[in-house]
Design a protein around this motif. Sequence first.
Motif, mmCIF file in Angstrom:
data_model
loop_
_atom_site.group_PDB
_atom_site.id
_atom_site.type_symbol
_atom_site.label_atom_id
_atom_site.label_comp_id
_atom_site.label_asym_id
_atom_site.label_seq_id
_atom_site.Cartn_x
_atom_site.Cartn_y
_atom_site.Cartn_z
ATOM 1 N N LEU A 174 0.762 17.300 -1.507
ATOM 2 C CA LEU A 174 -0.333 16.366 -1.772
ATOM 3 C C LEU A 174 -0.653 15.486 -0.569
ATOM 4 O O LEU A 174 -1.351 14.479 -0.698
ATOM 5 C CB LEU A 174 -0.005 15.504 -2.993
ATOM 6 N N ALA A 175 -0.176 15.867 0.600
ATOM 7 C CA ALA A 175 -0.460 15.096 1.817
ATOM 8 C C ALA A 175 -1.970 15.007 2.065
ATOM 9 O O ALA A 175 -2.471 13.988 2.545
ATOM 10 C CB ALA A 175 0.246 15.716 3.011
ATOM 11 N N TRP A 176 -2.702 16.047 1.713
ATOM 12 C CA TRP A 176 -4.159 16.051 1.885
ATOM 13 C C TRP A 176 -4.820 14.906 1.129
ATOM 14 O O TRP A 176 -5.789 14.307 1.606
ATOM 15 C CB TRP A 176 -4.762 17.390 1.434
ATOM 16 N N LEU A 177 -4.285 14.581 -0.063
ATOM 17 C CA LEU A 177 -4.872 13.519 -0.870
ATOM 18 C C LEU A 177 -4.611 12.163 -0.231
ATOM 19 O O LEU A 177 -5.498 11.313 -0.163
ATOM 20 C CB LEU A 177 -4.325 13.554 -2.304
ATOM 21 N N TYR A 178 -3.385 11.961 0.261
ATOM 22 C CA TYR A 178 -3.094 10.708 0.947
ATOM 23 C C TYR A 178 -3.999 10.554 2.170
ATOM 24 O O TYR A 178 -4.574 9.491 2.397
ATOM 25 C CB TYR A 178 -1.626 10.614 1.379
ATOM 26 N N ALA A 212 0.850 -1.186 0.000
ATOM 27 C CA ALA A 212 0.000 0.000 0.000
ATOM 28 C C ALA A 212 0.890 1.241 0.000
ATOM 29 O O ALA A 212 2.039 1.199 0.438
ATOM 30 C CB ALA A 212 -0.900 0.004 1.232
ATOM 31 N N GLU A 213 0.360 2.330 -0.498
ATOM 32 C CA GLU A 213 1.085 3.596 -0.428
ATOM 33 C C GLU A 213 1.094 4.085 1.017
ATOM 34 O O GLU A 213 0.175 3.794 1.784
ATOM 35 C CB GLU A 213 0.418 4.638 -1.328
ATOM 36 N N THR A 214 2.132 4.818 1.350
ATOM 37 C CA THR A 214 2.239 5.386 2.691
ATOM 38 C C THR A 214 2.370 6.897 2.566
ATOM 39 O O THR A 214 2.777 7.420 1.526
ATOM 40 C CB THR A 214 3.457 4.815 3.442
ATOM 41 N N GLY A 215 2.061 7.584 3.630
ATOM 42 C CA GLY A 215 2.082 9.041 3.628
ATOM 43 C C GLY A 215 3.444 9.623 3.305
ATOM 44 O O GLY A 215 3.534 10.689 2.694
ATOM 45 N N ASP A 216 4.521 8.933 3.684
ATOM 46 C CA ASP A 216 5.860 9.474 3.422
ATOM 47 C C ASP A 216 6.237 9.438 1.943
ATOM 48 O O ASP A 216 7.193 10.093 1.538
ATOM 49 C CB ASP A 216 6.911 8.755 4.271
ATOM 50 N N LEU A 217 5.494 8.716 1.125
ATOM 51 C CA LEU A 217 5.759 8.688 -0.312
ATOM 52 C C LEU A 217 5.202 9.916 -1.026
ATOM 53 O O LEU A 217 5.665 10.279 -2.097
ATOM 54 C CB LEU A 217 5.159 7.427 -0.950
ATOM 55 N N TYR A 218 4.207 10.543 -0.418
ATOM 56 C CA TYR A 218 3.535 11.691 -1.023
ATOM 57 C C TYR A 218 4.310 12.973 -0.732
ATOM 58 O O TYR A 218 4.775 13.178 0.384
ATOM 59 C CB TYR A 218 2.122 11.843 -0.464
ATOM 60 N N PRO A 219 4.423 13.856 -1.712
ATOM 61 C CA PRO A 219 5.040 15.170 -1.434
ATOM 62 C C PRO A 219 4.133 15.969 -0.501
ATOM 63 O O PRO A 219 2.909 15.754 -0.475
ATOM 64 C CB PRO A 219 5.136 15.811 -2.819
#
Length: 180
Positions: free
Chosen positions: A121-125, A111-118
Amino acid sequence: MKLTVSGFRLFLSCVLMLGAGAPAAQAADDASGGPDVEAGSRHKVDFADRLARARVGPDDEVVVLVHSAKDCVFCQRWKGSLGGQGEIARYADTHPGVRYYVVERSRIADAETGDLYPGALAWLYDKRAGKGKTNLAVPSYDVIVRHKVVWHAFGYSAWGKTVLPAVRSLDDRRSVGNGN
């Protein structure tokens, strides 16, 4: 040749991953893990309608978010300089209102994790994590304007057929000033 149930499922998964870019972009079934829905909703998201109605102001960014995995051969092909990443990098260089990010997890199964998102775009995660939708198909693409996903598609072929044209359409609307 005898085809087992698991073999058929693998075959069907490959066919859907390769050729389902346009239908997935136009109507993602939210009940089965669509990317952008209201909590508890079970309707289909009409991304063609979202794209048509999207308003792009002169200062708005058109953001492309690519979901990828290191063990996905189609994702690695997209990342090549002659692939989609090279294409969007060149486009973004000449169109300052367009930005792109790649969220790449280690494996397709992860699964994707929050630390992968810039950070931008943290709001989208956070939104997707709250709905339990952090394991999107790869490669898949989100086109975002004003904190709203206005286009979503998956599969390697979706890039050239639907995603890049959607980005260009949004960028052109801003350029001619009729996006407001």
